[in-house]
Design an enzyme around this catalytic site. Structure first.
Site, PDB file in Angstrom:
ATOM      1  N   SER A   1       0.940  -1.060  -0.125  1.00 17.47           N
ATOM      2  CA  SER A   1       0.011  -0.019  -0.004  1.00 17.47           C
ATOM      3  C   SER A   1       0.904   1.305  -0.117  1.00 17.47           C
ATOM      4  CB  SER A   1      -0.923  -0.079   1.205  1.00 17.47           C
ATOM      5  OG  SER A   1      -1.811  -1.064   1.344  1.00 17.47           O
ATOM      6  N   GLY A   2       0.303   2.325  -0.394  1.00 10.65           N
ATOM      7  CA  GLY A   2       0.951   3.586  -0.665  1.00 10.65           C
ATOM      8  C   GLY A   2       1.500   3.957  -2.110  1.00 10.65           C
TER       9      GLY A   2
ATOM     10  N   ASP B 158       6.258  -3.733  -1.330  1.00  9.76           N
ATOM     11  CA  ASP B 158       5.558  -2.625  -0.460  1.00  9.76           C
ATOM     12  C   ASP B 158       6.657  -1.662  -0.666  1.00  9.76           C
ATOM     13  OD1 ASP B 158       3.748  -1.529   0.942  1.00  9.76           O
ATOM     14  OD2 ASP B 158       3.661  -3.264   2.429  1.00  9.76           O
ATOM     15  N   GLY B 159       6.065  -0.144  -0.184  1.00  8.15           N
ATOM     16  CA  GLY B 159       7.031   0.920   0.034  1.00  8.15           C
ATOM     17  C   GLY B 159       7.339   0.852   1.517  1.00  8.15           C
ATOM     18  N   ALA B 160       8.040   2.150   1.770  1.00  8.80           N
ATOM     19  CA  ALA B 160       8.494   2.245   3.380  1.00  8.80           C
ATOM     20  C   ALA B 160       8.706   3.797   3.590  1.00  8.80           C
ATOM     21  CB  ALA B 160       9.597   1.597   3.586  1.00  8.80           C
TER      22      ALA B 160
ATOM     23  N   GLY C 246       0.744   5.294   5.683  1.00 11.54           N
ATOM     24  CA  GLY C 246      -0.490   5.009   4.851  1.00 11.54           C
ATOM     25  C   GLY C 246      -1.529   4.257   5.534  1.00 11.54           C
TER      26      GLY C 246
ATOM     27  N   GLU D  39       0.241  -5.114   6.359  1.00  7.93           N
ATOM     28  CA  GLU D  39       1.546  -4.961   5.586  1.00  7.93           C
ATOM     29  C   GLU D  39       2.380  -6.029   6.333  1.00  7.93           C
ATOM     30  OE1 GLU D  39       1.367  -0.743   3.401  1.00  7.93           O
ATOM     31  OE2 GLU D  39       2.428  -0.948   5.428  1.00  7.93           O
TER      32      GLU D  39
ATOM     33  N   LYS E 133      14.080   8.207   1.408  1.00  6.56           N
ATOM     34  CA  LYS E 133      13.648   7.418   2.403  1.00  6.56           C
ATOM     35  C   LYS E 133      14.817   6.887   3.229  1.00  6.56           C
ATOM     36  CE  LYS E 133       8.967   7.627   1.381  1.00  6.56           C
ATOM     37  NZ  LYS E 133       8.624   6.470   0.835  1.00  6.56           N
TER      38      LYS E 133
HETATM   39  C1  5RP Z   1       1.502   2.353   3.993  1.00 10.80           C
HETATM   40  C2  5RP Z   1       2.799   2.425   4.133  1.00 10.80           C
HETATM   41  C3  5RP Z   1       3.701   2.747   2.903  1.00 10.80           C
HETATM   42  O1  5RP Z   1       4.334   1.703   2.223  1.00 10.80           O
HETATM   43  C4  5RP Z   1       4.552   3.910   3.148  1.00 10.80           C
HETATM   44  O2  5RP Z   1       3.995   4.775   3.694  1.00 10.80           O
HETATM   45  C5  5RP Z   1       5.229   4.356   2.069  1.00 10.80           C
HETATM   46  O3  5RP Z   1       4.358   5.259   1.365  1.00 10.80           O
HETATM   47  P1  5RP Z   1       4.594   5.895  -0.163  1.00 10.80           P
HETATM   48  O4  5RP Z   1       5.302   4.939  -1.013  1.00 10.80           O
HETATM   49  O5  5RP Z   1       3.407   6.585  -0.477  1.00 10.80           O
HETATM   50  O6  5RP Z   1       5.770   6.903   0.471  1.00 10.80           O
HETATM   51  O7  5RP Z   1       3.493   1.603   4.862  1.00 10.80           O
HETATM   52  O8  5RP Z   1       0.997   1.793   5.264  1.00 10.80           O
END
Ligand code: 5RP
Length: 227
Positions: A29-30, A84-86, A100, A106, A124
């Site tokens: 997500s994100g 996934d993102g971070a 997010g 996650e 990041k």
């Molecule tokens: C959602 C998350 C996202 O992976 C994290 O917030 C990174 O989001 P983005 O890619 O929009 O910077 O942990 O719960």
């Protein structure tokens, strides 16, 4: 496209190359995970076979719109990988996730995956977690002020997350999110254990020992950091 989005897309493009045909995978997500999702949708329309376990209701609905078949952890208990993102990544591949709001699902999906692949742009990367973002923690609404008081007693200054209109933010699991102002975190596993010991805490956004590979979209290409 903004420069940061270009870097996110670079990482996402590299990540979708890692998805084998016929795999069950986790769908993060994100905004960065959503770029990967869009690219996966293109691959699926081109013939790639996969099933995805979404980490949020938003990701589920986006995936459905892109024609990506969905499954569950009941049906597919081990996933080949998750993308996934971070929010922060340290040199040991410890992460802060969950700005997010999807941190609990996650973490479950990442732990169910043989490979947790994290996609970020270079903004990041931090030397120490807790430098640029708060740590999100999911808590039960029941008695949440007690949990918050205990976390405040630990010096973590919890603030309940709100929506842009000022309402309490509710997770997909029906819970609240507290943002903790930890400052730089000297010992990630120890802080995680202390927070999780508070009654009512469901999960923390501290991911240690979970990421296998971090793909960093940078000015000079995609860097690969391995755990
Ligand atoms: C959602 C998350 C996202 O992976 C994290 O917030 C990174 O989001 P983005 O890619 O929009 O910077 O942990 O719960």
């Amino acid at each position: 496209m903004e420069q940061q989005d270009i870097l996110k897309e670079r990482a996402a493009r590299r990540a979708v190359e890692l998805v084998p045909d016929g795999a069950d995978i986790g769908l993060g997500s994100g905004s960065t995970a959503e770029i990967a999702l869009r690219l996966l949708g293109e691959q699926v329309r081109g013939g790639l076979r996969l099933r995805g376990v979404p980490t949020s209701e938003r990701t589920a609905s986006l995936a459905q719109g892109l024609g990506i078949p969905l499954t569950t952890l009941e049906e597919a208990s081990e996933l080949a990988l998750t993308l996934d993102g971070a929010d922060e990544v340290d040199p040991d591949l410890n992460l802060i996730k969950g700005l997010g709001g999807a941190l609990t699902r996650e973490k479950i999906v990442a732990k169910a995956s043989k490979q947790a692949v994290i996609l970020v742009d270079e903004s990041k990367l931090v030397r120490v977690l807790g430098t640029t973002t708060p740590v999100p923690v999911e808590v039960l609404p029941f008695g949440w002020t007690r949990a918050a008081a205990e976390l405040a007693g630990m010096g973590l200054s919890p603030e309940r997350r709100t929506t842009p209109s000022g309402e309490p933010y509710i997770t997909d699991n029906g819970n609240y999110i507290l943002h903790l102002a930890t400052g730089p975190i000297a010992d990630v596993p120890s802080l995680d254990t202390r927070i999780r010991a508070v009654a009512g805490v469901v999960e923390t956004g501290l991911f240690h020992g979970i990421a296998h590979l971090v793909l960093v979209g940078a000015q000079d290409g995609v860097r690969e950091l391995r755990g």
